[in-house]
Design an enzyme around this catalytic site. Structure first.
Site, PDB file in Angstrom:
ATOM      1  N   VAL A  25       0.825  -1.202   0.000  1.00 23.35           N
ATOM      2  CA  VAL A  25       0.000   0.000   0.000  1.00 23.35           C
ATOM      3  C   VAL A  25       0.862   1.255   0.000  1.00 23.35           C
ATOM      4  O   VAL A  25       0.550   2.233  -0.688  1.00 23.35           O
ATOM      5  CB  VAL A  25      -0.968   0.002   1.207  1.00 23.35           C
ATOM      6  CG1 VAL A  25      -1.726   1.308   1.306  1.00 23.35           C
ATOM      7  CG2 VAL A  25      -1.933  -1.161   1.097  1.00 23.35           C
ATOM      8  N   CYS A  26       1.981   1.255   0.729  1.00 26.62           N
ATOM      9  CA  CYS A  26       2.824   2.449   0.771  1.00 26.62           C
ATOM     10  C   CYS A  26       3.397   2.760  -0.604  1.00 26.62           C
ATOM     11  O   CYS A  26       3.552   3.926  -0.973  1.00 26.62           O
ATOM     12  CB  CYS A  26       3.928   2.310   1.810  1.00 26.62           C
ATOM     13  SG  CYS A  26       5.034   0.913   1.529  1.00 26.62           S
ATOM     14  N   THR A  27       3.704   1.743  -1.383  1.00 23.39           N
ATOM     15  CA  THR A  27       4.196   1.958  -2.746  1.00 23.39           C
ATOM     16  C   THR A  27       3.097   2.574  -3.597  1.00 23.39           C
ATOM     17  O   THR A  27       3.333   3.528  -4.341  1.00 23.39           O
ATOM     18  CB  THR A  27       4.664   0.631  -3.381  1.00 23.39           C
ATOM     19  OG1 THR A  27       5.736   0.099  -2.609  1.00 23.39           O
ATOM     20  CG2 THR A  27       5.117   0.832  -4.811  1.00 23.39           C
TER      21      THR A  27
END
Length: 146
Positions: free
Chosen positions: A30-32
């Site tokens: 998700v952070c990517t």
């Protein structure tokens, strides 16, 4: 899809389209997706997720609410998501409900400004171009581009 897969389907001769399933794709952190998409698959997945949240999940939640008495609707909500669901309903039915075509255009323009200007500026504020990591390497290097 992004891999360019195709399948020839000939009626009464080959399997129908739904007879086979593609292998599951690797998930993307998700952070990517949120902050550092660096491949076309990342941007496609981000767009799908955003679109589903903005146009499907909120509509499904509103339709569920409108299709039953409020007390029954409240009973269907999971305890850990009740607050978020009710906030979504308020935002969709009251706070951000467009009443005219001009309201829709305004919503679209402000949403665009937030996604493609404000959030990028905030990310660059949090991680300026000259930012270095604790190990001394430039933060904006490798797959992360400033």
């Amino acid at each position: 899809g992004t891999k360019g897969n195709t399948q020839v389907v000939v009626p009464h001769l080959t399997e129908h389209y739904g007879a086979t399933r593609d292998p599951p794709e690797k998930s993307i952190p998700v952070c990517t997706l949120k902050n550092f998409p660096n491949q076309i698959q990342h941007t496609l997945q981000w767009a799908r997720d955003w679109f589903e949240g903005a146009f499907k999940q909120s509509a499904d939640e509103v339709n569920a609410y409108l299709s039953m008495p409020p007390s029954q609707y409240l009973e269907t909500l999971q305890p850990n998501t009740k607050t978020e669901s009710l906030k979504l309903l308020r935002r969709t039915l009251v706070d951000e409900r467009p009443l005219t075509f001009e309201d829709c255009v305004t919503w679209a323009r402000l949403t665009f400004e937030n996604l493609f200007n404000n959030q990028i500026r905030q990310l660059l504020y949090n991680f300026p171009p000259d930012q270095v990591t604790s190990s001394g390497t430039k933060f904006w290097s490798g797959s992360k581009r400033c």
